[in-house]
Scaffold this motif. Structure first.
Motif, PDB file in Angstrom:
ATOM      1  N   HIS A  51      31.358  36.590  29.815  1.00  0.00           N
ATOM      2  CA  HIS A  51      31.331  37.211  31.039  1.00  0.00           C
ATOM      3  C   HIS A  51      32.947  36.472  31.149  1.00  0.00           C
ATOM      4  N   HIS A  56      37.219  37.462  31.109  1.00  0.00           N
ATOM      5  CA  HIS A  56      38.090  37.462  32.543  1.00  0.00           C
ATOM      6  C   HIS A  56      39.753  36.577  31.986  1.00  0.00           C
ATOM      7  N   GLU A 105      35.494  42.547  37.633  1.00  0.00           N
ATOM      8  CA  GLU A 105      34.194  41.518  37.699  1.00  0.00           C
ATOM      9  C   GLU A 105      32.997  42.108  36.835  1.00  0.00           C
TER      10      GLU A 105
END
Ligand SMILES: [Zn+2]
Length: 452
Positions: free
Chosen positions: A288, A292, A368
């Protein structure tokens, strides 16, 4: 007045010591086993998500909901409290008196602005202290989310105040300088300077600011480090180090982040994640964070901020003219270049921020969610992702209504995230079962042991 606050602090500190911390009914990921509904050959996504959510005991879920929903109200109370204080400073001409004091201290204009800022910040912090203590310490402790003693927490608040005094002072001084020199176009240049400040703070944040609050070390456990670096290389990230932060100083929250840019980038995982999760869960979390980075979220954030800054400064220019034309004389404010106008600027900024809450939350939440999808794809650990998502329910409501999620959530809810994971799993049943995945390959070695 000051003695009253000191007394209050002492009382709060004493009572917080007597305050028993609620037991943690939330499971750690390492203790969660994949529910049967998430293991069937023909996976029903909704059934699998419901089965995961049902693993959290009802009492723990209720407490997490109460905690998170209380946060909705805090947005409103903080806003109203700030508005009352700002209007009081203006209507009593206290702000004008603070400006007069700053002008008596020095004859240099930029120093007057800086001194006014210090006066203002100290006053606001002092008046808001009870609310800050309730929100930042008491409430967190009440829900079992606080590991710090009152003394440690309070001293970190003081460090934050000093950082705010310096960085905020520089920004405010620069902005007032612009307003005085460029009375027509200040709102455009003000936006530009704000963006430059944002960029500088992103740049220096991980190197100079974050270490003031926590200890950052290079992760040494090879059983975790090597798979994370392999995952990074596989996704085009030339990382040679992974950082670990002692977030357990503040709470048991599981978290990781990617910060910095133009050379100060770093991927950091916190010690709670290491302690409470196995590689199956750490891999999607790190995936994750890499998402980003690979998806250039920092650059997109700066672009978004630039647009919003222009919108804000445009609003500020219009609303300042309108307000000062009506009440400027009464408040003894000489014009928009007068530092005494600052409480009004802060009030207008909080109105803007309050109205923009759903927009800002939705922007962040969309990023997100992208990072989630990236992380699941990169790590190929949908069940690990689901287990971590459950743990995040400790401090974020797991199953909100869609509208609630749009307005208040800056990260996707547990249900949304687990749905993404189970959807991936349903579509990859065959290859997940036949081939070892990126995240699980090194798990042939024993899972990482808890680090002290
Ligand atoms: Zn994220």
């Amino acid at each position: 007045m000051r003695r009253l606050f000191l007394l209050l602090i002492v009382l709060l500190a004493a009572s917080s010591a007597a305050f028993s911390q609620t037991t943690k009914a939330f499971p750690s990921a390492a203790d969660i086993s994949t529910p049967p509904a998430a293991q069937t050959r023909h996976l029903d996504v909704k059934a699998a998500v419901d089965a995961y959510l049902a693993l959290v005991p009802a009492e723990a879920r209720a407490r997490s909901n109460t905690y998170f929903e209380g946060g909705y109200w805090l947005i409103l109370w903080d806003f109203l409290f700030g508005a009352v204080v700002a209007l009081a400073l203006l209507n009593t001409t206290f702000s004008a008196h603070m400006r007069d004091l700053a002008e008596r201290i020095t004859r240099f204009r930029f120093l007057q602005t800086f001194f006014y800022w210090i006066e203002y910040l100290l006053l606001i912090s002092l008046v808001g202290l009870p609310l800050t203590i309730y929100e930042g310490f008491f409430r967190e402790r009440q829900y079992g989310l606080m590991n710090q003693s009152f003394g440690d927490w309070f001293s970190q608040q003081m460090i934050g105040l000093v950082v705010g005094a310096i960085l905020g002072g520089l920004l405010v001084t620069a902005l007032f300088g612009i307003v005085r020199r460029l009375p027509r176009t200040w709102w455009i240049w003000g936006s530009a300077v704000s963006v430059v400040f944002l960029v500088i703070s992103i740049l220096i944040g991980p190197v100079f600011i974050s270490p003031l609050f926590n200890k950052y070390t290079k992760l040494k456990d090879e059983r975790v480090r090597q798979p994370i670096l392999a995952l990074a290389r596989a996704n085009g990230i030339p990382a040679t180090d992974v950082w670990e932060v002692d977030a357990s100083r503040q709470s048991n929250r599981v978290s990781a982040n990617v910060s910095g840019f133009l050379g100060t980038e770093r991927i950091t995982l916190n010690d709670n994640l290491l302690r409470r999760c196995s590689l199956e869960e750490i891999a999607p979390v790190m995936g994750h964070e890499m998402g980003h980075y690979v998806l250039n979220h920092i650059f997109k954030d700066i672009l978004f901020f630039t647009l919003e800054a222009l919108l804000f400064f445009g609003f500020l220019r219009w609303s300042l003219e309108w307000t000062l034309a009506r009440w400027g004389a009464k408040w003894q404010i000489r014009g928009i270049g007068d530092t005494a106008v600052l409480p009004l600027v802060m009030l207008l900024a909080s109105v803007f921020g309050f109205v923009m809450t759903p927009v800002n939350n939705s922007w962040t939440r969309a990023q997100e969610y992208e990072a989630d999808l990236f992380g699941i794809n990169a790590s190929r650990q949908p069940d690990g992702e689901a287990k971590v998502d459950l743990m995040l329910g400790e401090y974020r409501k797991l199953d909100p209504s869609p509208l609630e999620e749009i307005i208040f959530f800056d990260h996707p809810s547990g249900r949304t995230r687990i749905t993404a994971a189970m959807r991936y799993k349903a579509e990859h049943m065959d290859d997940l079962q036949n081939a070892p995945s990126a995240g699980s390959a090194p798990a042939a070695q024993p899972a990482p042991q808890p680090t002290p």
